[in-house]
Design an enzyme around this catalytic site. Structure first.
Site, PDB file in Angstrom:
ATOM      1  N   LYS A   1       0.955  -1.215   0.050  1.00 58.82           N
ATOM      2  CA  LYS A   1       0.139   0.051   0.001  1.00 58.82           C
ATOM      3  C   LYS A   1       0.864   1.177  -0.073  1.00 58.82           C
ATOM      4  O   LYS A   1       2.222   1.150   0.654  1.00 58.82           O
ATOM      5  CB  LYS A   1      -0.940   0.095   1.156  1.00 58.82           C
ATOM      6  CG  LYS A   1      -0.185  -0.029   2.520  1.00 58.82           C
ATOM      7  CD  LYS A   1      -0.130   1.270   2.933  1.00 58.82           C
ATOM      8  CE  LYS A   1       1.008   1.338   4.175  1.00 58.82           C
ATOM      9  NZ  LYS A   1       1.888   2.527   4.207  1.00 58.82           N
TER      10      LYS A   1
ATOM     11  N   TYR B   1      -3.433   4.640   6.588  1.00 54.31           N
ATOM     12  CA  TYR B   1      -3.862   3.789   7.792  1.00 54.31           C
ATOM     13  C   TYR B   1      -4.988   4.343   8.278  1.00 54.31           C
ATOM     14  O   TYR B   1      -5.951   3.417   8.799  1.00 54.31           O
ATOM     15  CB  TYR B   1      -2.686   3.583   8.718  1.00 54.31           C
ATOM     16  CG  TYR B   1      -1.618   2.889   8.371  1.00 54.31           C
ATOM     17  CD1 TYR B   1      -1.838   1.278   8.300  1.00 54.31           C
ATOM     18  CD2 TYR B   1      -0.378   3.377   7.945  1.00 54.31           C
ATOM     19  CE1 TYR B   1      -0.719   0.471   7.780  1.00 54.31           C
ATOM     20  CE2 TYR B   1       0.729   2.446   7.855  1.00 54.31           C
ATOM     21  CZ  TYR B   1       0.455   1.262   7.665  1.00 54.31           C
ATOM     22  OH  TYR B   1       1.403   0.197   7.544  1.00 54.31           O
TER      23      TYR B   1
END
Length: 356
Positions: A122, A207
């Site tokens: 990611k 996140y």
């Protein structure tokens, strides 16, 4: 119970062969042999259903080191120019792309065209347009595209999701996500827009975006955001230093989040409902993840995240296992659409509506 010896019978299988019997083992090549690639490689040594069998790097010395350290055959090692040749290598099932963000799109598409499953770190890409192209390419090639969302398999995180789904928190009202650390070397790729696609938001703010979605259990419908920059030399144009952002959800919950590269001690999720609360602190580090709810401390076991992630991804690829929280390309694309909207909100100073 004693078993009679039969002529020609085989000896009891060793651990690795047992894993093959119980389910296919995912044979993985790692692309990008930096610090996180090494972390994944080390964690994979304890995997039951995933095995490190290949390496891709632009640095010949690293390839040589990995061959000896992880017992990787030379025939399974490639560089960035020739890795398309993995299409002819039957010993590799998937490639885990762990390179700078801006390289993900082209590399994942090449992996897909080579007929291999793609696992991508990611953020999946630097914007939603690129992410969609990756999803489309993998679909056309009939290979899986998964994203390295290791926390989707973390026990304390999953316990909060279970409690929320079971109604133990009541109606969800508020989420807070704090994601940040003080970044060091100003010359690193994470502070280079051409390679990172941004700054703290791409690396650490994601996140809180992802966490808001799985903790609240809904997709946001609007976003507002404000940027603060105290060091324009270190954080050049297009490289965000600190962004505060807010998300609104269809059920009425709101999220307030912070993404930064200039403050430590920021790794906390807090979810508040009408009947109770849940908190993770630290929420996204390499572990152990710690937390508590209105019912007491969370005590889920800690196993190296990347070990669990790779075993779970093997089950997703081979057994079509459906995780509690998805880790597929569609999941990665949702985060990228929100990041695009956050940057737009920063630029315009306006609330940005999110489309499904």
């Amino acid at each position: 119970m004693a078993l009679p010896f039969l002529p020609g019978s085989v000896s009891l299988p060793d651990f690795e062969n047992l894993a093959y019997q119980q389910g296919k083992v995912l044979r993985v090549a790692i692309m990008g042999l930096g610090s996180y690639g090494t972390r994944v490689a080390d964690a994979m040594q304890a995997c039951k259903r995933a095995k490190l069998v290949g390496a891709i790097s632009g640095t010949p010395a690293k390839l040589k080191d990995w061959q000896s350290k992880y017992n990787i055959p030379a025939k399974n090692c490639y560089n960035y120019e020739n890795f398309d040749q993995i299409k002819n290598n039957r010993d590799i099932d998937a490639v885990y792309v762990i390179t700078p963000n801006a390289l993900h799109r082209d590399q994942v598409i090449r992996v897909a065209k080579a007929g291999k499953h793609a696992i991508c770190e990611k953020p999946m890409a630097i914007n939603a347009k690129e992410g969609q192209e990756m999803v489309d390419a993998c679909r056309q090639a009939n290979v899986k595209l998964l994203v390295g969302y290791r926390l989707h398999f973390e026990p304390n995180t999953l316990e909060i999701i279970r409690m929320r789904k079971a109604g133990e928190l009541g109606k969800v009202m508020f989420f807070q996500g704090l994601s940040g650390f003080k970044i060091g070397d100003p010359k690193q790729w994470r502070l280079n827009k051409e390679l990172a696609g941004g700054g703290a938001m791409m690396d650490i703010g994601i996140y809180s975006i992802n966490g808001a979605r799985y903790m609240v259990g809904e997709e946001p419908v609007w976003v507002t955001a404000q940027e603060t920059k105290t060091d324009p030399v270190k954080f050049k144009e297009g490289v965000d230093e600190t962004i505060q952002f807010q998300l609104g959800f269809p059920g009425g919950a709101v999220a307030s989040c912070l993404s930064t590269y200039t403050m430590n001690n920021l790794d906390r999720f807090f979810l508040n409902g009408e009947k109770g609360f849940a908190e993770l602190f630290p929420a996204t580090g390499y572990g152990p993840i710690k937390g508590r709810t209105h019912k007491g401390e969370l005590t889920g076991p800690h196993t190296t995240h990347q070990t669990v992630q790779m075993d779970e991804m093997a089950a997703i690829i081979f057994d079509n296992k459906q995780p509690v929280v998805p880790v597929d390309g569609a999941e990665g694309l949702k985060d990228l659409k929100i990041i695009d909207a956050i940057f737009q909100a920063v630029k315009t100073g306006r609330k940005v509506e999110l489309k499904g």
